[in-house]
Design a protein around this motif. Structure first.
Motif: not given
Length: 215
Positions: A179-198, A200-209
């Protein structure tokens, strides 16, 4: 611009590239005060000669181009740093701006482009190779702004995501609940202005390694 008054250091671990660029700049009228074939030598030469311009290959032994710039940051120099590379990935460009690079050129760029970059950075402008589309420039500034909003915990999680770890593995690594990790994921997605799905965050992480490595 008085080209002769523009002192330059060139660093590249490829002998042909180093020789070719040095000769091209000298023939154009610039003053080459030193060359280096690795990052450690580049730092030494920059500290010694205090050139107006340091042109650095990103990938070099001992220190890469970004590490050279970091190592020179506490030397109180007026040197402007230009990196030259084959990399067009957004992550490299973001990292370049983050460490204080003044210009970003591609090794395929011609002398006219190189001279335009030199002139721009001497006037305190950040210069991108014209090979990049205009929207890349805006993307770079936007990603830097968004990454700065992440908390230390969120940065740790995004680093683990970039390493390919899923939520369960991150929970195990950090010894926290899902639950803690999912809350952090949601916050990260919001701050990075990404679509709310797992995905998109993985893709962003790959693009900006590259920038994630520096967090």
């Amino acid at each position: 611009m008085n080209k002769k008054a523009v002192s330059i250091i060139v660093a590249d671990d490829h002998p042909i590239m180093l020789k070719g660029l040095t000769e091209e700049l000298e023939n154009a009228g610039y003053t080459i005060v030193a060359t280096a074939n690795n990052g450690a030598a580049a730092v030494e030469m920059i500290a010694l000669h205090k050139p107006k311009i340091a042109m650095l290959d990103i990938e070099m032994p001992f220190f890469n181009g970004f590490e050279v710039i970091k190592n020179c940051s506490n030397l109180e120099l007026d040197t402007k740093f230009i990196v030259m590379t084959y990399h067009k990935e957004k992550g490299f460009i973001v990292q370049a701006k983050k460490v204080g690079t003044h210009g970003y050129l591609l090794k395929e760029d011609n002398l006219e482009e190189i001279e335009a970059c030199i002139e721009a950075v001497l006037f305190d402008e950040f210069y991108f190779s014209s090979s990049f589309q205009e929207d890349i420039k805006h993307t770079v500034d936007n990603e830097l702004r968004k990454v700065a909003l992440l908390t230390p915990s969120e940065r740790t999680i995004i680093r683990l995501i970039a390493q390919g770890k899923n939520s369960a593995e991150i929970c195990e690594t950090l010894k926290v609940s899902k639950r803690t990790i999912e809350k952090h994921r949601a916050n990260i997605i919001g701050k990075l202005e990404l679509e709310p799905s797992q995905d998109t965050l993985t893709q962003w992480a790959n693009d900006y390694k590259e920038i994630i490595k520096s967090l």
